[in-house]
Enzyme design. Sequence first.
Site, mmCIF file in Angstrom:
data_model
loop_
_atom_site.group_PDB
_atom_site.id
_atom_site.type_symbol
_atom_site.label_atom_id
_atom_site.label_comp_id
_atom_site.label_asym_id
_atom_site.label_seq_id
_atom_site.Cartn_x
_atom_site.Cartn_y
_atom_site.Cartn_z
ATOM 1 N N ASN A 113 28.971 47.446 36.495
ATOM 2 C CA ASN A 113 28.382 47.120 35.195
ATOM 3 C C ASN A 113 27.710 45.761 35.255
ATOM 4 O O ASN A 113 28.127 44.871 35.987
ATOM 5 C CB ASN A 113 29.446 47.191 34.082
ATOM 6 N N PHE A 117 27.860 40.664 28.332
ATOM 7 C CA PHE A 117 28.551 40.315 27.076
ATOM 8 C C PHE A 117 27.804 40.703 25.798
ATOM 9 O O PHE A 117 27.607 39.852 24.910
ATOM 10 C CB PHE A 117 28.829 38.798 26.993
ATOM 11 N N SER A 182 32.869 36.511 34.807
ATOM 12 C CA SER A 182 31.965 37.655 34.753
ATOM 13 C C SER A 182 30.747 37.353 35.603
ATOM 14 O O SER A 182 30.184 36.260 35.537
ATOM 15 C CB SER A 182 31.525 37.935 33.323
ATOM 16 N N ASN A 184 27.869 38.666 35.237
ATOM 17 C CA ASN A 184 26.645 39.112 34.566
ATOM 18 C C ASN A 184 26.034 38.111 33.594
ATOM 19 O O ASN A 184 25.083 38.438 32.885
ATOM 20 C CB ASN A 184 26.918 40.445 33.845
ATOM 21 N N THR A 185 26.606 36.920 33.502
ATOM 22 C CA THR A 185 25.984 35.832 32.747
ATOM 23 C C THR A 185 25.621 34.773 33.787
ATOM 24 O O THR A 185 26.517 34.270 34.476
ATOM 25 C CB THR A 185 26.966 35.253 31.706
ATOM 26 N N LYS A 217 40.710 33.742 33.234
ATOM 27 C CA LYS A 217 40.459 34.986 33.981
ATOM 28 C C LYS A 217 39.547 34.684 35.156
ATOM 29 O O LYS A 217 38.457 34.148 34.972
ATOM 30 C CB LYS A 217 39.826 36.037 33.062
ATOM 31 N N ASN A 246 38.722 39.838 37.554
ATOM 32 C CA ASN A 246 37.528 40.450 36.986
ATOM 33 C C ASN A 246 36.897 41.381 38.043
ATOM 34 O O ASN A 246 37.530 41.687 39.047
ATOM 35 C CB ASN A 246 36.557 39.326 36.575
HETATM 36 C C1 LIG Z 1 31.887 48.212 31.668
HETATM 37 C C2 LIG Z 1 32.780 47.028 31.872
HETATM 38 C C3 LIG Z 1 32.689 45.936 31.032
HETATM 39 C C4 LIG Z 1 33.516 44.823 31.213
HETATM 40 N N1 LIG Z 1 33.412 43.775 30.358
HETATM 41 C C5 LIG Z 1 34.241 42.717 30.505
HETATM 42 C C6 LIG Z 1 34.181 41.624 29.597
HETATM 43 O O1 LIG Z 1 33.419 41.631 28.635
HETATM 44 N N2 LIG Z 1 35.024 40.586 29.805
HETATM 45 C C7 LIG Z 1 35.922 40.549 30.841
HETATM 46 O O2 LIG Z 1 36.672 39.576 30.972
HETATM 47 N N3 LIG Z 1 36.015 41.592 31.705
HETATM 48 C C8 LIG Z 1 35.199 42.651 31.556
HETATM 49 N N4 LIG Z 1 35.294 43.695 32.423
HETATM 50 C C9 LIG Z 1 36.244 43.601 33.561
HETATM 51 C C10 LIG Z 1 37.578 44.282 33.266
HETATM 52 O O3 LIG Z 1 38.249 43.687 32.200
HETATM 53 C C11 LIG Z 1 38.482 44.219 34.511
HETATM 54 O O4 LIG Z 1 38.802 42.869 34.790
HETATM 55 C C12 LIG Z 1 37.829 44.815 35.756
HETATM 56 O O5 LIG Z 1 37.036 45.925 35.422
HETATM 57 C C13 LIG Z 1 38.863 45.268 36.805
HETATM 58 O O6 LIG Z 1 39.755 46.210 36.231
HETATM 59 P P1 LIG Z 1 39.588 47.825 36.359
HETATM 60 O O7 LIG Z 1 39.390 48.127 37.822
HETATM 61 O O8 LIG Z 1 40.838 48.381 35.775
HETATM 62 O O9 LIG Z 1 38.370 48.174 35.584
HETATM 63 C C14 LIG Z 1 34.472 44.822 32.267
HETATM 64 C C15 LIG Z 1 34.588 45.942 33.087
HETATM 65 C C16 LIG Z 1 33.762 47.038 32.911
HETATM 66 C C17 LIG Z 1 33.915 48.224 33.821
#
Ligand SMILES: Cc1cc2nc3c(=O)[nH]c(=O)nc-3n(C[C@H](O)[C@H](O)[C@H](O)COP(=O)(O)O)c2cc1C
Length: 332
Positions: A113, A117, A182, A184-185, A217, A246
């Site tokens: 992704n 944000f 993140s 993406n910023t 985080k 993350n």
């Molecule tokens: C589509 C998407 C959007 C995410 N948006 C955020 C976010 O806004 N803030 C954040 O701290 N982590 C975000 N994450 C990261 C997740 O919180 C998590 O740390 C990461 O995906 C690893 O966990 P998972 O393998 O269970 O997905 C996002 C993940 C995905 C897939």
Amino acid sequence: MFYQSVVRPLLFRWDPENVHHFTMALLQNPLLAALATLGSTIQNSSLRRTIFGIDFPNPVGLAAGFDKNALLLPVWEKFGFGHAEIGTVTLHGQEGNPKPRIFRIPEAQAIINRMGFPNEGADRIAQRLEGYKSNGNWPKIPVGINIGKSKVTPLEEAPGDYLGSFQRLERYADYVAINVSSPNTPGLRSLQTKESLSRILEPIQKANSRTLPILVKIAPDLSAEEIDVVLETMEQFHCAGIIATNTTLDKSSVPLKEEGGLSGAPVREKSTAIIRSIAQKTGGRFPIIGVGGIQFPEEAQEKLAAGASLVQLYTGFIYQGPHSVKRILTQL
Ligand SMILES: Cc1cc2nc3c(=O)[nH]c(=O)nc-3n(C[C@H](O)[C@H](O)[C@H](O)COP(=O)(O)O)c2cc1C
């Protein structure tokens, strides 16, 4: 199994972000939410734990990013979650990156992704949270609020941006997560250095009159030395815990090379290794929320055995469906 064999193949025919908004909209209907979550909860006092002074009914939470605007805050406990982390919220409401910006990789049980944000901003989200409080819809589970930097705010002004979100949202949070990881910023991850992180944490802790637990985080792509620096800085500013991890920028294990952060199965081992090393280094001084690639009970167990006090999932919830939390809790 119904989800994996019938529902998921249907949902996976559509664009991932449209499916997300569609299901989030359906779940705002109380009847549909009750149907979708039927039999998903599990009460067992042996699952309870008190971490950084907060009582969690069980150790499995919803990771940040799934409910950025807290639209379904009253619903997550019905899926069995023991806490929900909303956000990432930024001080200024923003659209995020151009679409498409979520990509599934089913053969790897993964997602890339580059959302950037998208969220309604701290003021609007604070109003929604106030609404839940005043109309009796506040959940029984602890609520984490994850805050990040607005895209329009230059990196050097990041501390004021984080502080603004903190001041607007702290009264609704059981803990606040500072998201500096993140991908993406632009430049956000550079805030994981000692100087940048100190400039963010210092004013927040000064404003933190309730001594609310502050967590940081982190990215899974930090070196051991960089993690040491984060831990040292967290200690200096009395942070309560760390969220690891993350998404990763390392896409070497997947066929798709879209720009963005990779989550799901491919990040699991990396995130567990980081949890283990933090737990060993800190000897339990910092409770760890372990996140990254958890789909099945053994994978939650793996993170807890590595030293996490709580775990969270995002991608695994998409791949394994609404009963995944209960499945994990039953085994735990
Ligand atoms: C589509 C998407 C959007 C995410 N948006 C955020 C976010 O806004 N803030 C954040 O701290 N982590 C975000 N994450 C990261 C997740 O919180 C998590 O740390 C990461 O995906 C690893 O966990 P998972 O393998 O269970 O997905 C996002 C993940 C995905 C897939």
